[in-house]
Scaffold this motif. Structure first.
Motif, PDB file in Angstrom:
ATOM      1  N   PHE A   1      10.828 -24.625 -16.427  1.00  0.00           N
ATOM      2  CA  PHE A   1      11.018 -23.634 -15.262  1.00  0.00           C
ATOM      3  C   PHE A   1      10.836 -22.379 -15.821  1.00  0.00           C
ATOM      4  CE2 PHE A   1      12.760 -27.680 -13.692  1.00  0.00           C
ATOM      5  CZ  PHE A   1      12.258 -27.938 -12.315  1.00  0.00           C
ATOM      6  N   GLY A   2      10.272 -21.501 -14.790  1.00  0.00           N
ATOM      7  CA  GLY A   2      10.170 -20.108 -15.211  1.00  0.00           C
ATOM      8  C   GLY A   2       9.795 -19.391 -13.865  1.00  0.00           C
ATOM      9  N   ALA A   3       9.583 -18.042 -14.356  1.00  0.00           N
ATOM     10  CA  ALA A   3       9.214 -16.989 -13.327  1.00  0.00           C
ATOM     11  C   ALA A   3       8.222 -16.090 -13.713  1.00  0.00           C
ATOM     12  CB  ALA A   3      10.461 -16.372 -12.539  1.00  0.00           C
ATOM     13  N   HIS A   4       7.160 -15.659 -13.275  1.00  0.00           N
ATOM     14  CA  HIS A   4       6.230 -14.532 -13.718  1.00  0.00           C
ATOM     15  C   HIS A   4       6.561 -13.405 -12.826  1.00  0.00           C
ATOM     16  CE1 HIS A   4       4.154 -17.061 -16.265  1.00  0.00           C
ATOM     17  NE2 HIS A   4       4.117 -18.120 -15.558  1.00  0.00           N
ATOM     18  N   PHE A   5       6.509 -12.094 -13.412  1.00  0.00           N
ATOM     19  CA  PHE A   5       6.404 -10.928 -12.605  1.00  0.00           C
ATOM     20  C   PHE A   5       5.306  -9.935 -13.163  1.00  0.00           C
ATOM     21  CE2 PHE A   5      10.649 -12.580 -12.410  1.00  0.00           C
ATOM     22  CZ  PHE A   5      11.072 -12.162 -11.105  1.00  0.00           C
ATOM     23  N   ALA A   6       4.586  -9.350 -12.265  1.00  0.00           N
ATOM     24  CA  ALA A   6       3.296  -8.587 -12.597  1.00  0.00           C
ATOM     25  C   ALA A   6       3.535  -7.222 -11.835  1.00  0.00           C
ATOM     26  CB  ALA A   6       2.182  -9.494 -12.283  1.00  0.00           C
ATOM     27  N   GLU A   7       2.848  -6.490 -12.574  1.00  0.00           N
ATOM     28  CA  GLU A   7       2.535  -4.993 -11.894  1.00  0.00           C
ATOM     29  C   GLU A   7       1.240  -4.718 -11.870  1.00  0.00           C
ATOM     30  OE1 GLU A   7       5.211  -1.131 -11.787  1.00  0.00           O
ATOM     31  OE2 GLU A   7       3.698  -0.833 -13.153  1.00  0.00           O
ATOM     32  N   VAL A   8       0.306  -4.628 -11.007  1.00  0.00           N
ATOM     33  CA  VAL A   8      -0.836  -4.116 -11.305  1.00  0.00           C
ATOM     34  C   VAL A   8      -1.239  -2.628 -10.480  1.00  0.00           C
ATOM     35  CG1 VAL A   8      -1.387  -6.576 -11.071  1.00  0.00           C
ATOM     36  CG2 VAL A   8      -1.735  -5.147  -8.789  1.00  0.00           C
ATOM     37  N   ALA A   9      -2.569  -2.168 -10.978  1.00  0.00           N
ATOM     38  CA  ALA A   9      -2.875  -0.818 -10.302  1.00  0.00           C
ATOM     39  C   ALA A   9      -4.456  -1.410  -9.741  1.00  0.00           C
ATOM     40  CB  ALA A   9      -2.743   0.057 -11.314  1.00  0.00           C
ATOM     41  N   VAL A  10      -4.566  -1.069  -8.629  1.00  0.00           N
ATOM     42  CA  VAL A  10      -5.818  -1.266  -7.913  1.00  0.00           C
ATOM     43  C   VAL A  10      -6.414   0.153  -7.620  1.00  0.00           C
ATOM     44  CG1 VAL A  10      -7.301  -2.534  -6.000  1.00  0.00           C
ATOM     45  CG2 VAL A  10      -5.213  -3.596  -6.886  1.00  0.00           C
ATOM     46  N   ASN A  11      -7.584   0.147  -7.855  1.00  0.00           N
ATOM     47  CA  ASN A  11      -8.164   1.600  -7.729  1.00  0.00           C
ATOM     48  C   ASN A  11      -8.940   1.536  -6.197  1.00  0.00           C
ATOM     49  OD1 ASN A  11     -10.721   3.456  -7.622  1.00  0.00           O
ATOM     50  ND2 ASN A  11      -9.734   3.947  -9.767  1.00  0.00           N
ATOM     51  N   SER A  12      -8.350   2.472  -5.544  1.00  0.00           N
ATOM     52  CA  SER A  12      -8.820   2.746  -3.989  1.00  0.00           C
ATOM     53  C   SER A  12     -10.164   3.032  -3.778  1.00  0.00           C
ATOM     54  CB  SER A  12      -7.988   3.717  -3.438  1.00  0.00           C
ATOM     55  OG  SER A  12      -8.197   4.923  -4.033  1.00  0.00           O
TER      56      SER A  12
ATOM     57  N   GLY B   1       0.794  -1.311  -0.061  1.00  0.00           N
ATOM     58  CA  GLY B   1       0.100  -0.042  -0.103  1.00  0.00           C
ATOM     59  C   GLY B   1       0.782   1.297  -0.114  1.00  0.00           C
ATOM     60  N   GLN B   2       2.106   1.351  -0.429  1.00  0.00           N
ATOM     61  CA  GLN B   2       3.133   2.336  -0.292  1.00  0.00           C
ATOM     62  C   GLN B   2       3.138   3.193  -1.524  1.00  0.00           C
ATOM     63  OE1 GLN B   2       4.022   3.450   2.974  1.00  0.00           O
ATOM     64  NE2 GLN B   2       2.638   1.744   3.463  1.00  0.00           N
ATOM     65  N   VAL B   3       2.759   2.419  -2.610  1.00  0.00           N
ATOM     66  CA  VAL B   3       2.918   3.133  -3.912  1.00  0.00           C
ATOM     67  C   VAL B   3       1.575   3.741  -4.590  1.00  0.00           C
ATOM     68  CG1 VAL B   3       4.037   3.034  -6.308  1.00  0.00           C
ATOM     69  CG2 VAL B   3       5.054   1.675  -4.369  1.00  0.00           C
ATOM     70  N   LYS B   4       1.334   4.868  -4.817  1.00  0.00           N
ATOM     71  CA  LYS B   4       0.255   5.403  -5.306  1.00  0.00           C
ATOM     72  C   LYS B   4       0.183   5.987  -6.659  1.00  0.00           C
ATOM     73  CE  LYS B   4      -1.740   5.547  -0.639  1.00  0.00           C
ATOM     74  NZ  LYS B   4      -2.838   6.484   0.156  1.00  0.00           N
ATOM     75  N   ASP B   5      -0.645   6.104  -7.570  1.00  0.00           N
ATOM     76  CA  ASP B   5      -0.655   6.908  -8.593  1.00  0.00           C
ATOM     77  C   ASP B   5      -2.097   7.568  -8.880  1.00  0.00           C
ATOM     78  OD1 ASP B   5      -0.607   8.060 -11.165  1.00  0.00           O
ATOM     79  OD2 ASP B   5      -0.150   6.415 -12.290  1.00  0.00           O
ATOM     80  N   GLY B   6      -2.128   8.600  -8.028  1.00  0.00           N
ATOM     81  CA  GLY B   6      -3.597   9.359  -7.901  1.00  0.00           C
ATOM     82  C   GLY B   6      -4.423   8.396  -7.063  1.00  0.00           C
ATOM     83  N   GLU B   7      -5.626   7.664  -7.570  1.00  0.00           N
ATOM     84  CA  GLU B   7      -6.335   7.056  -6.619  1.00  0.00           C
ATOM     85  C   GLU B   7      -6.174   5.740  -6.996  1.00  0.00           C
ATOM     86  OE1 GLU B   7     -10.308   6.346  -9.520  1.00  0.00           O
ATOM     87  OE2 GLU B   7     -10.199   8.289  -8.216  1.00  0.00           O
ATOM     88  N   TRP B   8      -5.184   5.270  -7.899  1.00  0.00           N
ATOM     89  CA  TRP B   8      -4.588   3.995  -7.907  1.00  0.00           C
ATOM     90  C   TRP B   8      -3.316   3.357  -7.069  1.00  0.00           C
ATOM     91  CZ3 TRP B   8      -7.244   1.027 -11.413  1.00  0.00           C
ATOM     92  CH2 TRP B   8      -8.232   1.572 -12.175  1.00  0.00           C
ATOM     93  N   LEU B   9      -3.462   2.292  -6.403  1.00  0.00           N
ATOM     94  CA  LEU B   9      -2.451   1.736  -5.538  1.00  0.00           C
ATOM     95  C   LEU B   9      -1.787   0.813  -6.545  1.00  0.00           C
ATOM     96  CD1 LEU B   9      -4.767   0.994  -2.614  1.00  0.00           C
ATOM     97  CD2 LEU B   9      -3.183   2.705  -2.727  1.00  0.00           C
TER      98      LEU B   9
END
Length: 732
Positions: A587-598, A424-432
């Motif tokens: 084998f492998g690794a997945h990385f994801a970045e999401v934005a959740v609207n607060s 919960g530390q990174v925000k972009d407007g109303e998006w977490l």
């Protein structure tokens, strides 16, 4: 000539010494122009329009028996030709039943939506009208349709209950532990092309154009259902518009079309509607999973427990193998697995893309993320320090594995160091904003396959096998292997697929297709190279083939001048002792970045990266496309896909693509895929591994882990829809 090879030992990297340079390159699909211009004919498009048309009548009860059907009234309806109520109609798809007795008896109802009869008419509209208005009475029996219903019969197959060490004691003594429950809903493959068959007879010979993945098995399944010899059945499926497991086994429409065509003495076409596909073909089982993880003060796992309850119809042998990857992915001395099957009257459960790993790794990788957070250890670091040296239960060596590099290189490429460890530390407007990681693993399999390669006197080649291309790029990959081995430009190789008159291949399933039939093509070409070398009195190891030119020592000759007639070889590959000697997996690794609207709780995936080690990559473009597809499947599993059943009668509530929400363009961000250089000498002669199902394994968990990092909200009940996130969001 047939050259036979059994995989008992490591294989030399012969392809590395070839000169044509087409293997591994991102060659465009050779069948692409046919598909984008509409010239590739799919099953439903076969024929001249004079075929009779069949539409299924389907059960409106969950369990019981058809008592009466008003056939007289039906036959009086406009255009109706016949009603098929034959007991040979399949109750559900014949997945995995080749050379066994299929489950038949259409009048015995096991689930809502089951095909119980086939109306055949002159037109689709007439057949549909009659099927919708037929009068049927039933003898209704009590049915359990909910796996969580306490009255459901629970089976506990002994072979799937295993224990090593003492998990309970390890949990009690752990420095940090996780004991959590996760649920995943039923899912459907939702392939773009619906199931379709066009059947015609010439005497005792049946020809059926169908949409199927594994023809050598499907032919026998059809013969078994009809009670005829497989030699009298020819199955054709040159183009298949997706399968994802739903077309592994023969479905009802093929048997119905064949029976009706025989009865009428004319071809019959049966194409399932989208609701029929959802309701009569295989679903992925829902799961209830309990994960227990114990670790010491340094984050080394001391115990893993993975319990699961899945569901299927009574009498079915398949059960979703959720713990497949858990057995070998991470270390831990104490291990326990419990597996339960709830017997319910829902659509039959079967194999769907990456059966086991696709849902099992959602829970496993969420639990690993929870453990990392609780222990205060970076999630990538936790995974790295728990990679076992050998299989933690059998002690087998891994055939090849770059799992650690997938995690470390992926973290660097993705910018993982910028991730905040505190949610919960990174925000972009109303998006977490948050980042998540998950491992990928999928066992690698070799399956018996044959392929014929004809090297023509004009220095062109033809590859022939009953292998299917379900959108994976098989046409292109097999052409590349033959072109590389025979030193021909890619356009000089023609590939014929999807016809049971051709040598039997492995089929498209289990991510074994490319490695298995590709190896058969390789072996056939290796035999042809020996023939060519013999014409020049040279050792096969001393010849170079490139652009239709043979070079050996100081001699150069064109292939077309050397060949006086066609040369033919059949390659035959089958598994051997290698599968028992070492542990095979990708084998492998997945990385994801999401934005959740607060404010609304909506989740948007902003970017994803998949890093994979999967042996030799035969075609970088088609392999990357497969990984894209798997990662998109992961987005669906994480955020939108859920097959909803009405517990009163088991019917599927959302049986169309309007209500069953697969990810669409706006749901899918920029995807990035990296393949690490790898060769697996134990896997097969071409040293490749499966990639089609590796890409989905763990993908959804990276997204839900990112949601937690963004918001502090842990969703353990898939999919992570906004109604599950919004109530837990922090205020402000």
């Amino acid at each position: 000539m047939t050259v036979h090879h059994k995989m008992d030992d490591q294989q030399p990297d012969v392809l590395a010494g070839m000169a044509q340079g087409v293997i591994g390159k991102g060659e465009v699909r050779v069948d692409g122009p046919l598909k984008v211009t509409g010239q590739a004919a799919y099953a439903a498009e076969i024929g001249d329009g004079t075929e009779a048309v069949g539409v299924f009548v389907r059960a409106t009860i969950a369990k019981g028996r058809v008592a009466t059907i008003d056939e007289a009234a039906l036959r009086a309806m406009p255009g109706v030709l016949t009603l098929v109520t034959d007991e040979r109609l399949l109750r559900n798809p014949a997945q995995g039943t080749a050379n066994k007795a299929p489950i038949q008896g259409a009048r015995d109802v096991a689930y809502f939506g089951q095909p119980i009869a086939l109306v055949v008419a002159e037109t689709f509209e007439q057949a549909r009208h009659a099927a919708q208005n037929i009068a049927i009475t039933y003898v209704v029996e009590q049915a359990v349709t909910d796996p969580l219903d306490g009255s459901a019969q629970i089976d506990t197959p002994e072979a799937k209950q295993t224990e090593q060490g003492d998990v309970d004691a390890a949990m009690a003594a752990a420095h940090v532990s996780i004991d959590a429950n996760y649920t995943t809903p039923s899912q459907t493959s939702a392939a773009m092309e619906p199931h379709a068959s066009v059947a015609s007879w010439e005497g005792d010979k049946l020809t059926l154009h169908g949409s199927y993945q594994m023809l050598k098995y499907n032919r026998n399944e059809l013969a078994d259902a009809l009670g005829i010899d497989p030699s009298n059945v020819r199955l054709l499926a040159p183009y298949v518009g997706g399968g994802f497991g739903s077309k592994l086994g023969l479905s009802s429409e093929a048997v119905g079309a064949a029976i009706a065509a025989k009865a009428l003495g004319r071809p019959v076409r049966v194409v399932m509607t989208r609701p029929q596909v959802f309701e009569t073909t295989m679903r992925r089982s829902s799961t209830q999973q309990r994960l227990r993880l114990a670790a010491d003060a340094k984050g080394h796992l001391t115990a893993i427990g993975h319990d699961a309850t899945v569901s299927n119809l009574p009498g079915e042998t398949f059960s979703e193998p959720v713990a497949l990857a858990t057995h070998f992915l991470y270390a831990g001395k104490n291990r326990a697995y419990a597996h339960r099957i709830a017997r319910v009257h829902r659509t039959c459960a079967g194999s769907m893309r990456a059966p086991g790993e696709a849902v099992g790794m959602l829970a496993l990788e969420n639990a690993m993320d929870e453990l990392a957070h609780k222990a205060g250890i970076d999630p990538v670091a936790l995974r790295l320090r728990n990679i076992p040296e050998t299989h933690p239960e059998t002690g087998k060596e891994f055939s090849s594995r770059r799992f650690a590099e997938c995690l470390s290189q992926g973290a660097e490429h993705f910018g993982w160091s910028k991730r905040s460890a505190t949610p919960g530390q990174v925000k972009d407007g109303e998006w977490l904003i948050g980042m998540g990681v998950a491992s990928a693993a999928r066992g690698n399999i070799l399956s018996e396959a044959k392929a014929r390669v004809i090297l023509h006197a004009d220095a062109t080649a033809t590859v022939e096998t009953d292998m299917t291309d379900i959108g994976t790029g098989t046409y292109t990959i097999l052409a590349q292997i033959a072109a590389e081995m025979l030193g021909l430009p890619l356009h000089s190789v023609t590939v014929r697929l999807g016809d049971t008159d051709l040598p039997p291949a492995a089929g498209s399933g289990g991510s074994w297709g490319a490695g298995s039939v590709g190896s058969a093509v390789f072996l056939a070409c290796q035999s042809l190279r020996k023939d060519i070398a013999g014409m020049l009195n040279a050792d096969p190891a001393d010849i170079t083939l490139k652009d239709g030119i043979i070079t050996t020592g100081n001699i150069q000759r064109s292939l077309s001048d050397t060949l006086s007639n066609d040369l033919t070889a059949i390659g035959h590959i089958e598994p051997g002792e290698a599968s028992n000697t070492v542990e095979h997996a990708g084998f492998g690794a997945h990385f994801a970045e999401v934005a959740v609207n607060s404010v609304t709780g909506e989740t948007r995936v902003r970017r994803m990266l998949g890093v994979f080690s999967a042996g030799r990559i035969l075609n970088e473009q088609t392999a990357r496309s497969q990984c894209y597809g798997g990662m998109i499947f992961g987005i669906g599993a994480a955020l939108t896909e859920e097959l909803v059943h009405d517990h009163r009668d088991g019917h599927i509530v959302n049986h169309t693509l309007a209500e069953y929400h697969v990810p669409v363009n706006l749901d899918v961000p920029q995807l990035d895929v990296i393949f690490l250089e790898e060769r697996d000498a134990w896997a097969n002669p071409i040293q490749s591994k499966g990639v089609g199902e590796l890409g989905i394994s763990g993908a959804g968990a990276a997204i839900t882990n990112a949601i937690f990092n963004a918001t502090g909200v842990r969703v353990r009940d898939y999919p992570a829809t906004l109604d599950k996130i919004l109530p837990q969001l922090p205020e402000g």
